[in-house]
Each structure stands twice: as structure tokens, then as C-alpha cells.
Design a protein around this motif. Structure first.
Motif, PDB file in Angstrom:
ATOM      1  N   PRO A  99       0.816  -1.225   0.000  1.00 31.42           N
ATOM      2  CA  PRO A  99       0.000   0.000   0.000  1.00 31.42           C
ATOM      3  C   PRO A  99       0.850   1.276   0.000  1.00 31.42           C
ATOM      4  O   PRO A  99       0.509   2.239  -0.687  1.00 31.42           O
ATOM      5  N   LEU A 100       1.954   1.286   0.735  1.00 33.14           N
ATOM      6  CA  LEU A 100       2.810   2.478   0.760  1.00 33.14           C
ATOM      7  C   LEU A 100       3.455   2.730  -0.598  1.00 33.14           C
ATOM      8  O   LEU A 100       3.580   3.879  -1.031  1.00 33.14           O
ATOM      9  N   GLU A 101       3.844   1.676  -1.306  1.00 35.90           N
ATOM     10  CA  GLU A 101       4.399   1.842  -2.648  1.00 35.90           C
ATOM     11  C   GLU A 101       3.347   2.466  -3.573  1.00 35.90           C
ATOM     12  O   GLU A 101       3.630   3.410  -4.318  1.00 35.90           O
ATOM     13  N   ARG A 102       2.143   1.926  -3.526  1.00 35.44           N
ATOM     14  CA  ARG A 102       1.046   2.439  -4.368  1.00 35.44           C
ATOM     15  C   ARG A 102       0.748   3.910  -4.035  1.00 35.44           C
ATOM     16  O   ARG A 102       0.584   4.735  -4.932  1.00 35.44           O
ATOM     17  N   ALA A 103       0.687   4.228  -2.747  1.00 41.73           N
ATOM     18  CA  ALA A 103       0.393   5.596  -2.329  1.00 41.73           C
ATOM     19  C   ALA A 103       1.486   6.559  -2.795  1.00 41.73           C
ATOM     20  O   ALA A 103       1.189   7.663  -3.272  1.00 41.73           O
ATOM     21  N   ARG A 104       2.738   6.148  -2.659  1.00 43.63           N
ATOM     22  CA  ARG A 104       3.841   7.020  -3.089  1.00 43.63           C
ATOM     23  C   ARG A 104       3.784   7.271  -4.594  1.00 43.63           C
ATOM     24  O   ARG A 104       4.003   8.374  -5.066  1.00 43.63           O
ATOM     25  N   ARG A 105       3.460   6.237  -5.364  1.00 42.47           N
ATOM     26  CA  ARG A 105       3.333   6.407  -6.816  1.00 42.47           C
ATOM     27  C   ARG A 105       2.194   7.379  -7.148  1.00 42.47           C
ATOM     28  O   ARG A 105       2.349   8.224  -8.014  1.00 42.47           O
ATOM     29  N   GLU A 106       1.077   7.254  -6.441  1.00 42.62           N
ATOM     30  CA  GLU A 106      -0.040   8.180  -6.683  1.00 42.62           C
ATOM     31  C   GLU A 106       0.349   9.613  -6.335  1.00 42.62           C
ATOM     32  O   GLU A 106      -0.035  10.548  -7.032  1.00 42.62           O
ATOM     33  N   TRP A 114       2.221  -0.919 -12.070  1.00 41.07           N
ATOM     34  CA  TRP A 114       3.238  -0.623 -13.066  1.00 41.07           C
ATOM     35  C   TRP A 114       3.999  -1.866 -13.469  1.00 41.07           C
ATOM     36  O   TRP A 114       3.952  -2.885 -12.790  1.00 41.07           O
ATOM     37  N   ASP A 115       4.699  -1.744 -14.587  1.00 41.69           N
ATOM     38  CA  ASP A 115       5.555  -2.817 -15.073  1.00 41.69           C
ATOM     39  C   ASP A 115       6.973  -2.482 -14.636  1.00 41.69           C
ATOM     40  O   ASP A 115       7.581  -1.539 -15.124  1.00 41.69           O
ATOM     41  N   GLU A 116       7.488  -3.241 -13.694  1.00 44.48           N
ATOM     42  CA  GLU A 116       8.803  -2.958 -13.139  1.00 44.48           C
ATOM     43  C   GLU A 116       9.907  -3.008 -14.189  1.00 44.48           C
ATOM     44  O   GLU A 116      10.946  -2.385 -14.039  1.00 44.48           O
ATOM     45  N   ALA A 117       9.694  -3.728 -15.278  1.00 46.85           N
ATOM     46  CA  ALA A 117      10.715  -3.837 -16.313  1.00 46.85           C
ATOM     47  C   ALA A 117      10.773  -2.590 -17.199  1.00 46.85           C
ATOM     48  O   ALA A 117      11.702  -2.434 -17.979  1.00 46.85           O
ATOM     49  N   ALA A 118       9.799  -1.674 -17.058  1.00 51.00           N
ATOM     50  CA  ALA A 118       9.774  -0.460 -17.879  1.00 51.00           C
ATOM     51  C   ALA A 118      10.989   0.403 -17.547  1.00 51.00           C
ATOM     52  O   ALA A 118      11.257   0.687 -16.397  1.00 51.00           O
ATOM     53  N   ARG A 119      11.692   0.810 -18.564  1.00 50.39           N
ATOM     54  CA  ARG A 119      12.884   1.654 -18.389  1.00 50.39           C
ATOM     55  C   ARG A 119      12.819   2.836 -19.343  1.00 50.39           C
ATOM     56  O   ARG A 119      12.208   2.761 -20.390  1.00 50.39           O
ATOM     57  N   GLY A 120      13.465   3.920 -18.960  1.00 46.22           N
ATOM     58  CA  GLY A 120      13.613   5.054 -19.849  1.00 46.22           C
ATOM     59  C   GLY A 120      12.461   6.042 -19.814  1.00 46.22           C
ATOM     60  O   GLY A 120      12.597   7.151 -20.299  1.00 46.22           O
ATOM     61  N   ASP A 121      11.341   5.677 -19.252  1.00 47.22           N
ATOM     62  CA  ASP A 121      10.208   6.581 -19.139  1.00 47.22           C
ATOM     63  C   ASP A 121      10.525   7.563 -18.016  1.00 47.22           C
ATOM     64  O   ASP A 121      10.866   7.172 -16.905  1.00 47.22           O
ATOM     65  N   GLU A 122      10.401   8.872 -18.286  1.00 47.58           N
ATOM     66  CA  GLU A 122      10.774   9.884 -17.300  1.00 47.58           C
ATOM     67  C   GLU A 122       9.971   9.752 -16.005  1.00 47.58           C
ATOM     68  O   GLU A 122      10.509   9.875 -14.905  1.00 47.58           O
ATOM     69  N   ALA A 123       8.664   9.464 -16.118  1.00 45.76           N
ATOM     70  CA  ALA A 123       7.835   9.298 -14.921  1.00 45.76           C
ATOM     71  C   ALA A 123       8.297   8.092 -14.108  1.00 45.76           C
ATOM     72  O   ALA A 123       8.381   8.148 -12.879  1.00 45.76           O
ATOM     73  N   GLU A 124       8.626   6.998 -14.794  1.00 44.18           N
ATOM     74  CA  GLU A 124       9.103   5.809 -14.075  1.00 44.18           C
ATOM     75  C   GLU A 124      10.468   6.068 -13.447  1.00 44.18           C
ATOM     76  O   GLU A 124      10.768   5.540 -12.385  1.00 44.18           O
ATOM     77  N   ASP A 125      11.277   6.881 -14.082  1.00 42.77           N
ATOM     78  CA  ASP A 125      12.557   7.251 -13.481  1.00 42.77           C
ATOM     79  C   ASP A 125      12.336   8.037 -12.192  1.00 42.77           C
ATOM     80  O   ASP A 125      13.093   7.889 -11.230  1.00 42.77           O
ATOM     81  N   SER A 129      13.659   6.919  -8.463  1.00 37.44           N
ATOM     82  CA  SER A 129      14.381   7.832  -7.582  1.00 37.44           C
ATOM     83  C   SER A 129      13.733   7.871  -6.197  1.00 37.44           C
ATOM     84  O   SER A 129      14.426   7.832  -5.172  1.00 37.44           O
ATOM     85  N   ALA A 130      12.405   7.906  -6.134  1.00 37.03           N
ATOM     86  CA  ALA A 130      11.698   7.911  -4.849  1.00 37.03           C
ATOM     87  C   ALA A 130      11.898   6.583  -4.126  1.00 37.03           C
ATOM     88  O   ALA A 130      12.124   6.553  -2.914  1.00 37.03           O
TER      89      ALA A 130
END
Length: 176
Positions: A99-106, A114-125, A129-130
Motif C-alpha cells: 500500500p505504501l508503494e502504491r500511495a507514493r506512486r499516486e 506498473w511494469d517494473e521492467a519499464a525503463r527510460g520513461d521519465e515518470a518511471e525514473d 528515484s523515490a
């Protein structure tokens, strides 16, 4: 101790354990060059038992480089996540986001899934970082963090330094 197959417990204080685990993590301990031979098992701390040491690293990251968390209950892994910034972090991910991971992403304006394998997307970066610093906050949210212990923390029992089932454990010499 039994579940993790730890042996030869030797009573130590938190301060002694911190120095020993730090030494182990830097490969400075005689007979324990990779730091995997010993762990600290805390006394019961606010109802939790903490197991601390290089052997417990859920993603084999370098010390001080990122965050990783492994949440288990009754011997079953519920969540494992690694945020070291290294390629392959996604290979260590198990279970559903907390739940804390989901809340932080929101909070970051990102989808809670999310797809953890996604790379290079600025939002995912921005998420990576968080997440790089999130482990202590997750520990506190779920129960207790070794970084938040105070004189008022309820402690029951004695902490021990123990040998792990790692192959070099037999060569690690005295545990204290």
C-alpha cells in the motif's frame, strides 16, 4: 533462528552488532570476506524480530546504494523489491506492491500499478528515484525500523549474532 537455519548464537548489543555487520558488509572481517557468514537477530522489538546483515540483502546490491525490502509472514515472501538503479532490479521483484508503494506512486502522479521492467520513461525514473530511499519508511509503516528505535522502544529478550547457512560460515571463526 530455526526457520533461517542460523546457528551458534552469541549475545551482543545493538551497538556491537552494528559495528560487526558494518565490518562484514565491507569485507573486512577475517574469514568472512563477502559478509555473508553472519547476521544480527534482534531481541523482540515492539513485537518484531529484525534480522540484519549482508546475507539478508534481498537483491544483492552494493551497500549504501539504494533500497530493498523483503516482507515475509510465517515464512512466506509477500513482497520483495529492489531499487538500486542497476539493470536487473526488476528480476528481484516478487509479489504485489505494498500500500505504501502504491500511495507514493499516486503522490507522484503515477499509476499505482506498473511494469517494473519499464525503463527510460521519465515518470518511471521519478518513481525509481523515490523508491531508492523508501525502505526505512516501509519498515516504519509495517512495524518498526532499526533507524527509529529509542529508549522508549519495547524490547524483550537478547539480540544475538549468528552464523548463516552460507558456505563460508564454517570458516567465519568466532561470531563475536
Amino acid at each position: 533462528m530455526t526457520t533461517l537455519r542460523l546457528t551458534r548464537p552469541t549475545p551482543v548489543t545493538f551497538a556491537e552488532a552494528e559495528a560487526i555487520i558494518d565490518e562484514d558488509g565491507h569485507g573486512e572481517a577475517d574469514g568472512n570476506p563477502d559478509g555473508l557468514a553472519r547476521v544480527y537477530v534482534s531481541p523482540e522489538v515492539d513485537g518484531w524480530t529484525l534480522v540484519i546483515g549482508w546475507w539478508c540483502d534481498p537483491c544483492d546490491g552494493a551497500q549504501g546504494d539504494g533500497s530493498a525490502w523483503l516482507i515475509a509472514e510465517r515464512g512466506a515472501v509477500l513482497r520483495r523489491y529492489c531499487a538500486t538503479g542497476e539493470a536487473g532490479d526488476d528480476l528481484f521483484t516478487l509479489g504485489e506492491p505494498l500500500p505504501l508503494e502504491r500511495a507514493r506512486r499516486e503522490e507522484l502522479g503515477l499509476s499505482p500499478a506498473w511494469d517494473e521492467a519499464a525503463r527510460g520513461d521519465e515518470a518511471e525514473d521519478e518513481w525509481k528515484s523515490a523508491a531508492f530511499h523508501l525502505a526505512p519508511e516501509i519498515a516504519t509503516a509495517l512495524g518498526t525500523s532499526p533507524l527509529t528505535l529509542t529508549a522508549e522502544t519495547r524490547v524483550r529478550g537478547t539480540g544475538v549474532l549468528a552464523l548463516t547457512p552460507h558456505p563460508t560460515s564454517a570458516e567465519a571463526g568466532p561470531v563475536a
